[in-house]
Enzyme design. Structure first.
Site, mmCIF file in Angstrom:
data_model
loop_
_atom_site.group_PDB
_atom_site.id
_atom_site.type_symbol
_atom_site.label_atom_id
_atom_site.label_comp_id
_atom_site.label_asym_id
_atom_site.label_seq_id
_atom_site.Cartn_x
_atom_site.Cartn_y
_atom_site.Cartn_z
ATOM 1 N N TYR A 57 0.824 -1.203 0.000
ATOM 2 C CA TYR A 57 0.000 0.000 0.000
ATOM 3 C C TYR A 57 0.859 1.254 0.000
ATOM 4 O O TYR A 57 1.569 1.542 0.960
ATOM 5 C CB TYR A 57 -0.936 0.020 1.201
ATOM 6 C CG TYR A 57 -1.853 -1.189 1.329
ATOM 7 C CD1 TYR A 57 -2.161 -1.975 0.226
ATOM 8 C CD2 TYR A 57 -2.399 -1.527 2.556
ATOM 9 C CE1 TYR A 57 -2.989 -3.075 0.346
ATOM 10 C CE2 TYR A 57 -3.248 -2.618 2.693
ATOM 11 C CZ TYR A 57 -3.530 -3.393 1.579
ATOM 12 O OH TYR A 57 -4.355 -4.483 1.709
ATOM 13 N N HIS A 129 0.504 -11.989 1.240
ATOM 14 C CA HIS A 129 -0.476 -11.175 0.520
ATOM 15 C C HIS A 129 -1.021 -11.887 -0.719
ATOM 16 O O HIS A 129 -2.203 -11.796 -1.036
ATOM 17 C CB HIS A 129 0.171 -9.841 0.134
ATOM 18 C CG HIS A 129 -0.793 -8.730 -0.069
ATOM 19 N ND1 HIS A 129 -0.428 -7.403 -0.022
ATOM 20 C CD2 HIS A 129 -2.122 -8.716 -0.317
ATOM 21 C CE1 HIS A 129 -1.477 -6.639 -0.235
ATOM 22 N NE2 HIS A 129 -2.525 -7.412 -0.419
#
Length: 343
Positions: A57, A129
């Protein structure tokens, strides 16, 4: 705020997905640092104890923000991050690009970098992830387990995986949580992985629980998305496809009115009602939306309302897959067979 369990942690029943503060929906950064700081502290003051970020992010900017703001409150929160997909220098110019890399050395690199950015010596819950399909899941999770044994991670998780991959990973080291998309609009988790989480005692952390704003009833004109908005690459948000999905929102709004809550609250309350091992993590940059989301924790839905929602949002009536072909190839979640819609 009601509480739920994620492995050894007692957390708020609704957590905060921090991605929006640095990435994804609009031109980055979507909010000024000062506004992002205020929102994080508002969430903390409102009773949120589960904060979710990732190396990807903002290519680390989100972890830096979350770490800096919440470091004084570290003992009050459950801090979650993700690796195995991060921004890495690529090509002659060395510009950062999104790279999926599940090799043990990459997992270790990502964890060490995340610890530094977060300003902590241990991450409470650390997810892979994405499963890098060129690397056996056992190798990636094995390295995560070694980092856990070294005291750098407290618990392990996976994101966007199938029940089969979850079983393989859990045979290597206990998996505390799976994080995947789950909402009335995206019910793929119901095929197998929700039941597998329940079987092994793992929590299911639901991202995009209000369907990237679709289930709030406020998103009508998808043609106005910023050029960097990730929804531009998602088939469901193509204008013609999205228009086909909008027809579901009129009866949905009527159910929300019947239940005495907002449409966003209805989406979150439905998720909370699906099982005690489910924890939604809505994200927002808007303080009013944050307060609205947290109000869902007190909404009680009757069996009749739950049945209405279940019938309205059957997967076969949803138009468009969740991801385009490239992104779909990168995930491992089950899909509904024989449909051109619910992907």
């Amino acid at each position: 705020m009601p509480q739920r369990r994620i492995g050894p942690f007692t957390v708020s029943a609704i957590g905060l997905g921090c991605m929006n503060l640095s990435h994804a929906y609009g031109a980055p950064p979507p909010v000024a640092d000062a506004d992002a700081e205020r929102l994080l502290l508002q969430a903390l003051d409102a009773g949120i104890t589960l904060f979710d970020t990732a190396a990807l992010y903002g290519f680390g900017a989100n972890e830096t923000l979350v770490g800096r703001v919440l470091k004084p409150h570290r003992q009050r929160i459950t801090l979650c991050s993700k690796g195995g997909m991060s921004g890495q220098p690529v090509g002659q110019g060395g510009a950062l690009q999104r790279v999926i890399d599940g090799r043990p050395e990459a997992i270790r690199r990502d964890v060490e970098a995340s610890l530094q950015r977060l300003g902590t010596d241990v991450i409470d819950l650390y997810y892979l992830h994405r499963w890098h399909k060129a690397v056996p899941i056992e190798d990636s999770v094995g390295e995560m387990a070694r980092l856990q044994a070294e005291g750098k991670l407290r618990a392990l998780g996976l994101s966007e995986v199938s029940a089969t991959t979850l079983r393989r990973a859990h045979a290597v080291a206990p998996i505390t949580a799976v994080q995947s998309e789950y909402s009335l609009w995206s019910r793929n988790a119901e095929i197998a992985v929700l039941a597998e989480c329940h079987r092994i005692g793992a929590a299911f952390v639901a991202f995009s629980p209000v369907a990237r704003a679709y289930l709030t009833g406020t998103l009508r004109d998808v043609s106005a998305f910023d050029a960097k908005d990730i929804r531009r690459a998602m088939p469901r948000f193509a204008p013609a496809t999205y228009a086909a999905n909008l027809v579901l929102l009129e009866p949905y709004a009527a159910i929300a009115q019947q239940a005495g809550c907002s449409q966003a609250q209805l989406a979150l309350a439905w998720l909370l009602a699906q099982g005690e091992h489910i924890v939604p993590i809505p994200g927002t940059v808007n303080p009013d939306h944050l307060a609205e989301n947290l109000g869902a924790a007190t909404v009680q839905l009757s069996p009749q309302v739950l049945a209405q929602l279940d019938a309205l949002f059957q997967p076969q009536v949803i138009h468009g897959p969740r991801y385009n072909a490239q992104n779909q190839a990168e995930i491992d979640t089950e899909d509904f067979p024989g449909t051109a819609h619910g992907g």
